[in-house]
Design a protein around this motif. Sequence first.
Motif, PDB file in Angstrom:
ATOM      1  N   MET A 165      30.319  -8.868  60.360  1.00  0.00           N
ATOM      2  CA  MET A 165      29.410  -8.125  59.481  1.00  0.00           C
ATOM      3  C   MET A 165      28.880  -8.975  58.334  1.00  0.00           C
ATOM      4  O   MET A 165      27.832  -8.682  57.765  1.00  0.00           O
ATOM      5  N   VAL A 166      29.597 -10.043  57.962  1.00  0.00           N
ATOM      6  CA  VAL A 166      29.280 -10.860  56.782  1.00  0.00           C
ATOM      7  C   VAL A 166      29.239  -9.947  55.550  1.00  0.00           C
ATOM      8  O   VAL A 166      28.186  -9.724  54.945  1.00  0.00           O
ATOM      9  N   VAL A 167      30.393  -9.409  55.188  1.00  0.00           N
ATOM     10  CA  VAL A 167      30.495  -8.464  54.077  1.00  0.00           C
ATOM     11  C   VAL A 167      30.636  -9.228  52.759  1.00  0.00           C
ATOM     12  O   VAL A 167      31.594  -9.977  52.568  1.00  0.00           O
ATOM     13  N   PRO A 168      29.697  -9.050  51.815  1.00  0.00           N
ATOM     14  CA  PRO A 168      29.794  -9.753  50.533  1.00  0.00           C
ATOM     15  C   PRO A 168      30.930  -9.211  49.673  1.00  0.00           C
ATOM     16  O   PRO A 168      31.426  -8.106  49.882  1.00  0.00           O
ATOM     17  N   GLU A 169      31.324  -9.994  48.682  1.00  0.00           N
ATOM     18  CA  GLU A 169      32.331  -9.560  47.715  1.00  0.00           C
ATOM     19  C   GLU A 169      31.820  -8.325  46.979  1.00  0.00           C
ATOM     20  O   GLU A 169      30.647  -8.235  46.620  1.00  0.00           O
ATOM     21  N   GLY A 170      32.704  -7.362  46.773  1.00  0.00           N
ATOM     22  CA  GLY A 170      32.321  -6.152  46.047  1.00  0.00           C
ATOM     23  C   GLY A 170      31.724  -5.064  46.915  1.00  0.00           C
ATOM     24  O   GLY A 170      31.291  -4.029  46.396  1.00  0.00           O
ATOM     25  N   TYR A 171      31.692  -5.286  48.229  1.00  0.00           N
ATOM     26  CA  TYR A 171      31.153  -4.282  49.153  1.00  0.00           C
ATOM     27  C   TYR A 171      32.290  -3.620  49.930  1.00  0.00           C
ATOM     28  O   TYR A 171      33.324  -4.234  50.196  1.00  0.00           O
ATOM     29  N   LEU A 172      32.073  -2.372  50.284  1.00  0.00           N
ATOM     30  CA  LEU A 172      33.003  -1.629  51.130  1.00  0.00           C
ATOM     31  C   LEU A 172      32.472  -1.594  52.551  1.00  0.00           C
ATOM     32  O   LEU A 172      31.271  -1.422  52.779  1.00  0.00           O
ATOM     33  N   PHE A 173      33.372  -1.782  53.492  1.00  0.00           N
ATOM     34  CA  PHE A 173      33.020  -1.745  54.918  1.00  0.00           C
ATOM     35  C   PHE A 173      33.962  -0.731  55.579  1.00  0.00           C
ATOM     36  O   PHE A 173      34.937  -1.089  56.213  1.00  0.00           O
ATOM     37  N   PRO A 174      33.655   0.568  55.439  1.00  0.00           N
ATOM     38  CA  PRO A 174      34.616   1.592  55.865  1.00  0.00           C
ATOM     39  C   PRO A 174      34.450   2.108  57.283  1.00  0.00           C
ATOM     40  O   PRO A 174      35.340   2.800  57.787  1.00  0.00           O
ATOM     41  N   ALA A 175      33.335   1.810  57.952  1.00  0.00           N
ATOM     42  CA  ALA A 175      33.117   2.472  59.242  1.00  0.00           C
ATOM     43  C   ALA A 175      32.179   1.680  60.147  1.00  0.00           C
ATOM     44  O   ALA A 175      31.288   0.959  59.680  1.00  0.00           O
ATOM     45  N   ILE A 176      32.418   1.831  61.440  1.00  0.00           N
ATOM     46  CA  ILE A 176      31.494   1.336  62.464  1.00  0.00           C
ATOM     47  C   ILE A 176      31.384   2.403  63.538  1.00  0.00           C
ATOM     48  O   ILE A 176      32.169   3.351  63.586  1.00  0.00           O
ATOM     49  N   THR A 177      30.412   2.226  64.408  1.00  0.00           N
ATOM     50  CA  THR A 177      30.305   3.076  65.593  1.00  0.00           C
ATOM     51  C   THR A 177      29.863   2.229  66.772  1.00  0.00           C
ATOM     52  O   THR A 177      28.990   1.362  66.619  1.00  0.00           O
ATOM     53  N   PRO A 178      30.467   2.426  67.935  1.00  0.00           N
ATOM     54  CA  PRO A 178      29.880   1.844  69.143  1.00  0.00           C
ATOM     55  C   PRO A 178      28.580   2.573  69.439  1.00  0.00           C
ATOM     56  O   PRO A 178      28.416   3.736  69.058  1.00  0.00           O
ATOM     57  N   VAL A 179      27.653   1.895  70.086  1.00  0.00           N
ATOM     58  CA  VAL A 179      26.408   2.542  70.521  1.00  0.00           C
ATOM     59  C   VAL A 179      26.150   2.129  71.971  1.00  0.00           C
ATOM     60  O   VAL A 179      26.193   0.944  72.307  1.00  0.00           O
ATOM     61  N   GLY A 180      25.931   3.109  72.808  1.00  0.00           N
ATOM     62  CA  GLY A 180      25.707   2.810  74.216  1.00  0.00           C
ATOM     63  C   GLY A 180      25.560   4.072  75.034  1.00  0.00           C
ATOM     64  O   GLY A 180      25.388   5.173  74.486  1.00  0.00           O
ATOM     65  N   TYR A 181      25.664   3.920  76.327  1.00  0.00           N
ATOM     66  CA  TYR A 181      25.441   5.032  77.245  1.00  0.00           C
ATOM     67  C   TYR A 181      26.787   5.547  77.745  1.00  0.00           C
ATOM     68  O   TYR A 181      27.617   4.780  78.249  1.00  0.00           O
ATOM     69  N   GLU A 182      26.976   6.835  77.600  1.00  0.00           N
ATOM     70  CA  GLU A 182      28.262   7.444  77.942  1.00  0.00           C
ATOM     71  C   GLU A 182      28.573   7.313  79.430  1.00  0.00           C
ATOM     72  O   GLU A 182      27.714   7.533  80.283  1.00  0.00           O
TER      73      GLU A 182
END
Length: 271
Positions: free
Chosen positions: A116-133
């Motif tokens: 993700m390349v998360v900078p200092e001072g940032y929150l990275f609380p969630a992701i989601t997969p995306v695709g075809y069920e």
Amino acid sequence: MKLVELRKSVRTFEERPLSEEDRKEIRDFLECSENPFHVKVEFRFLESLEKNTSLGTYGVIKGATSYLGAMVKEGPMALEALGYEVENLMLFLVSKKIGTCWLGGTFKREDFKEAMVVPEGYLFPAITPVGYEKVEKSLTDRLVRFIAKGNQRKAFEELFFQSSFQESYPREEDDLLSDLLEMVRLGPSASNKQPWRILVEDHGVHFYEKKTPRYSDTFPYDIQRLDLGIAACHFHLGALERNLQGEFITVGAGEKDLPEEMLYRFSYIFK
């Protein structure tokens, strides 16, 4: 309401990439994404992650090759804003028949954080997969769904109140607020805890967090605030669709005799 009813957590995916058309529509949607709390939320499209075996989701997600990660700079209403925008994205993807799944605690955050390349001072609380069920579900998928009880929701009268927390808001047919509150009730939440409580008054509705004791102890933030953002998203999109004009404010409820572990978060004030 239809999209809210159709939304579900997808954990087993076909092992094929998103089409170029779907990928473009997602990027176009994200370019216009915003939230009523006026906080900047940033998304990253993480693709072809199957090539990096160090990235993982503890076996919860099967077959996905693309993910969307969301991050936000620490500050007031940051997590609520991120919860709002990610859920708004997921409802859009429902309309495109693209599967998603909220992941807050069931992914290897440090591995994805590098991608993700998360900078200092940032929150990275969630992701989601995306695709075809994928129609045929994995054993893990079925087990997680059973444990999370994702198809079960608290009763309407447990979540919504009028004037005080001693009086439930009555659900009635042909009542706009009942419809909007039902959209909130159907929202996803971490471990299906449904921490939102809403107090209805003549001039607006007030959103409270009913904290689950020690639930967020393993995180450097209150992960249930994401759920309040999801609740705001469902209520707000329904209000816009039904032309119920209003605005979100972060100071709108006077002092109340609050039940234990209850915290005021924000209000939607009618215009």
